[in-house]
Scaffold this motif. Structure first.
Motif, mmCIF file in Angstrom:
data_model
loop_
_atom_site.group_PDB
_atom_site.id
_atom_site.type_symbol
_atom_site.label_atom_id
_atom_site.label_comp_id
_atom_site.label_asym_id
_atom_site.label_seq_id
_atom_site.Cartn_x
_atom_site.Cartn_y
_atom_site.Cartn_z
ATOM 1 N N SER A 30 0.988 -1.349 0.102
ATOM 2 C CA SER A 30 -0.152 0.099 -0.027
ATOM 3 C C SER A 30 0.793 1.175 0.002
ATOM 4 O O SER A 30 0.419 2.373 -0.244
ATOM 5 N N ARG A 31 1.886 1.203 0.309
ATOM 6 C CA ARG A 31 3.033 2.053 0.375
ATOM 7 C C ARG A 31 3.867 2.261 -0.765
ATOM 8 O O ARG A 31 4.654 3.226 -0.732
ATOM 9 N N GLY A 32 3.727 1.483 -1.759
ATOM 10 C CA GLY A 32 4.488 1.452 -2.889
ATOM 11 C C GLY A 32 5.879 0.843 -2.725
ATOM 12 O O GLY A 32 6.700 1.203 -3.852
ATOM 13 N N VAL A 33 6.107 0.045 -1.841
ATOM 14 C CA VAL A 33 7.384 -0.238 -1.596
ATOM 15 C C VAL A 33 7.438 -1.643 -2.260
ATOM 16 O O VAL A 33 6.562 -2.612 -2.296
ATOM 17 N N CYS A 34 8.646 -1.886 -3.219
ATOM 18 C CA CYS A 34 8.949 -3.230 -3.902
ATOM 19 C C CYS A 34 8.994 -4.203 -2.833
ATOM 20 O O CYS A 34 10.039 -4.598 -1.967
ATOM 21 N N VAL A 35 8.251 -5.298 -3.035
ATOM 22 C CA VAL A 35 8.459 -6.601 -2.135
ATOM 23 C C VAL A 35 8.916 -7.756 -2.673
ATOM 24 O O VAL A 35 7.995 -7.928 -3.700
ATOM 25 N N VAL A 36 9.815 -8.521 -2.254
ATOM 26 C CA VAL A 36 9.806 -9.836 -3.089
ATOM 27 C C VAL A 36 9.751 -10.839 -1.778
ATOM 28 O O VAL A 36 10.335 -10.791 -0.790
ATOM 29 N N ARG A 37 8.836 -11.697 -2.110
ATOM 30 C CA ARG A 37 8.569 -12.922 -1.152
ATOM 31 C C ARG A 37 9.391 -14.048 -1.396
ATOM 32 O O ARG A 37 9.216 -14.823 -2.707
ATOM 33 N N LEU A 38 9.961 -14.742 -0.529
ATOM 34 C CA LEU A 38 10.912 -16.032 -0.682
ATOM 35 C C LEU A 38 10.630 -16.999 0.318
ATOM 36 O O LEU A 38 10.677 -16.574 1.493
ATOM 37 N N ASP A 39 10.441 -18.228 -0.024
ATOM 38 C CA ASP A 39 10.376 -19.335 0.953
ATOM 39 C C ASP A 39 11.581 -20.346 0.437
ATOM 40 O O ASP A 39 11.650 -20.759 -0.683
ATOM 41 N N PRO A 40 12.484 -20.017 1.597
ATOM 42 C CA PRO A 40 13.899 -21.178 1.079
ATOM 43 C C PRO A 40 13.512 -22.355 0.929
ATOM 44 O O PRO A 40 14.084 -23.355 0.080
ATOM 45 N N GLY A 41 12.152 -22.854 1.485
ATOM 46 C CA GLY A 41 12.004 -24.414 1.101
ATOM 47 C C GLY A 41 11.403 -24.756 -0.377
ATOM 48 O O GLY A 41 11.269 -25.678 -0.615
ATOM 49 N N ASP A 42 11.294 -23.599 -1.146
ATOM 50 C CA ASP A 42 10.981 -23.717 -2.422
ATOM 51 C C ASP A 42 12.467 -23.981 -3.257
ATOM 52 O O ASP A 42 12.142 -24.200 -4.496
ATOM 53 N N PHE A 43 13.347 -23.891 -2.642
ATOM 54 C CA PHE A 43 14.726 -24.159 -3.422
ATOM 55 C C PHE A 43 15.163 -25.292 -3.423
ATOM 56 O O PHE A 43 14.709 -26.226 -2.302
ATOM 57 N N PRO A 44 15.349 -26.080 -4.600
ATOM 58 C CA PRO A 44 15.727 -25.372 -5.840
ATOM 59 C C PRO A 44 14.541 -25.541 -6.588
ATOM 60 O O PRO A 44 15.053 -24.978 -7.832
ATOM 61 N N ALA A 45 13.386 -26.140 -6.316
ATOM 62 C CA ALA A 45 12.180 -26.367 -7.340
ATOM 63 C C ALA A 45 12.205 -25.051 -8.146
ATOM 64 O O ALA A 45 11.796 -25.212 -9.506
ATOM 65 N N SER A 46 11.856 -23.887 -7.427
ATOM 66 C CA SER A 46 11.233 -22.771 -8.038
ATOM 67 C C SER A 46 12.010 -21.712 -7.449
ATOM 68 O O SER A 46 11.547 -20.361 -7.710
ATOM 69 N N VAL A 47 13.113 -21.752 -6.943
ATOM 70 C CA VAL A 47 13.977 -20.471 -6.641
ATOM 71 C C VAL A 47 15.327 -20.914 -7.183
ATOM 72 O O VAL A 47 15.797 -22.039 -7.048
ATOM 73 N N ALA A 48 16.012 -19.760 -7.886
ATOM 74 C CA ALA A 48 17.162 -20.014 -8.411
ATOM 75 C C ALA A 48 18.169 -18.711 -7.630
ATOM 76 O O ALA A 48 17.699 -17.717 -7.595
ATOM 77 N N VAL A 49 19.343 -18.899 -7.538
ATOM 78 C CA VAL A 49 20.167 -17.833 -6.779
ATOM 79 C C VAL A 49 21.684 -17.819 -7.413
ATOM 80 O O VAL A 49 22.054 -19.000 -7.830
ATOM 81 N N THR A 50 22.072 -16.824 -7.505
ATOM 82 C CA THR A 50 23.501 -16.722 -8.187
ATOM 83 C C THR A 50 24.293 -15.469 -7.321
ATOM 84 O O THR A 50 23.713 -14.214 -7.297
ATOM 85 N N ALA A 51 25.460 -16.081 -6.613
ATOM 86 C CA ALA A 51 26.377 -14.881 -6.024
ATOM 87 C C ALA A 51 27.429 -14.659 -6.279
ATOM 88 O O ALA A 51 28.093 -15.960 -6.330
ATOM 89 N N ARG A 52 28.225 -13.612 -6.523
ATOM 90 C CA ARG A 52 29.294 -13.524 -6.645
ATOM 91 C C ARG A 52 30.124 -12.724 -5.527
ATOM 92 O O ARG A 52 29.627 -11.626 -5.066
ATOM 93 N N LEU A 53 31.175 -13.074 -5.359
ATOM 94 C CA LEU A 53 32.222 -12.662 -4.085
ATOM 95 C C LEU A 53 33.500 -12.036 -4.779
ATOM 96 O O LEU A 53 34.002 -12.885 -5.471
ATOM 97 N N GLY A 54 33.678 -10.646 -4.708
ATOM 98 C CA GLY A 54 34.853 -10.170 -5.233
ATOM 99 C C GLY A 54 35.437 -9.332 -4.096
ATOM 100 O O GLY A 54 34.613 -8.234 -3.835
#
Length: 324
Positions: A30-54
């Motif tokens: 309602s405040r116009g804030v961008c929200v992403v909802r994530l359930d780690p239990g959905d990984f890896p079936a419907s969640v993908a992640v890529t992280a780079r460390l430098g």
């Protein structure tokens, strides 16, 4: 797939059927804030992640079935009630166990190390604050009144404590799933115990016994940053007010300054932004600390109380680092 890469994101980590998180998500939307909802239990079936460390930077993205977000753009994380990590179907038990551990320490490690995020609460702070013995010891160090308490698996010590400090109650150290006949879910309630009722079963594991507070009401205090919402609970027919919600009445009250000071010191000691404290209010108006749930529920309160807590949590997530 919805994009959340260029704008700041509030990440809500929880399972699908979490009505408490739903309230906060609705408020942020309602405040116009961008929200992403994530359930780690959905990984890896419907969640993908890529992280780079430098160097000292962590960058990359995570994708759910409907959203995609840059890790570096996540401004806040609301850590609620995620499902357990899972493994793909069809694996052997050993392979599945291995995959679950990799997910917990890999994806879980990424979600706990987001470079710009303000956590409500950080999952590792939640974990550390769940244990009742350090809760009680920390509360006492912070100036909160704690009833005399015994932790033991020694039957004779338990009986002696009940004789010396009676009336005494027994409390479980954790609300663990427990099922009776026919897989019916059971709850272990707070119960008063007599010295002669304490038997050899005490030796089977550790038990918590505590002097019963001569209370006139209960107080559930929800802390959100600097804001404290103390709710007096009246009408409980027995020791444990959770046994009959329909009989209860709720009144938002002021927090005494000494209790507020102790609560804020407690939050600082555990590194918490949010917590739900349970107190007994005695006949002299003294607050007795029972326990603190770092991820406690509050959505069952009447809407005039619930809406204030919802807004306070949304403020924390929308404006991290700014006193509200």
């Amino acid at each position: 797939m919805g994009e959340a890469r260029r704008e700041s994101v509030v990440l809500v980590v929880t399972k699908v059927d979490d009505v408490t998180a739903d309230l906060v998500v609705e408020e942020l939307n309602s405040r116009g804030v961008c929200v992403v909802r994530l359930d780690p239990g959905d990984f890896p079936a419907s969640v993908a992640v890529t992280a780079r460390l430098g160097g000292d930077e962590l960058d990359g993205n995570l994708c759910t079935a409907t959203r995609r977000a840059d890790l570096a753009r996540i401004r806040s994380v609301y850590w609620r009630r995620p499902s357990p990590y899972a493994a793909p179907d069809g694996l052997s038990a050993q392979d599945a166990h291995w995959c679950v551990d990799q997910a917990r320490y890999g994806l879980g490690g990424i979600l706990g190390a987001l470079p710009s995020a303000h956590y409500v609460n950080h999952p590792w702070r939640n974990r550390d604050a769940e244990y009742k013995p350090p809760q009680l010891a920390t509360a006492a160090r912070c100036g909160l009144a704690v009833p005399p308490t015994l932790l033991t698996n020694d039957t004779e010590q338990a009986r002696q404590f009940a004789q010396d400090y009676g009336p005494v109650v027994y409390k479980p150290l954790r609300n663990t799933d427990f099922h009776g006949d026919g897989s019916r879910a059971l709850t272990v309630w707070v119960e008063e115990v007599e010295p002669l009722s304490i038997d050899a079963g005490v030796a089977q594991t550790i038990h918590l016994f505590q002097q019963r507070v001569n209370k006139v009401a209960d107080v559930r205090m929800t802390a959100v940053g600097e804001r404290l919402f103390a709710v007096r609970i009246d009408g409980a027919p027995g020791l444990d007010w959770r046994r009959d919600y329909e009989a209860l009445s709720y009144t938002l009250i002021e927090t005494p300054p000494d209790v507020a000071k102790g609560v804020r010191a407690y939050l600082d000691a555990f590194g918490l932004v949010f917590a739900a404290f349970d107190f007994g209010l005695d006949v002299d108006g003294r607050y007795w600390f029972y326990e603190c749930n770092p991820n406690g529920q509050w959505a069952w309160f009447p809407h005039e109380i619930r809406d204030q807590i919802t807004a306070a949590i949304a403020d924390q997530l929308q404006h991290p680092g700014i006193p509200v």
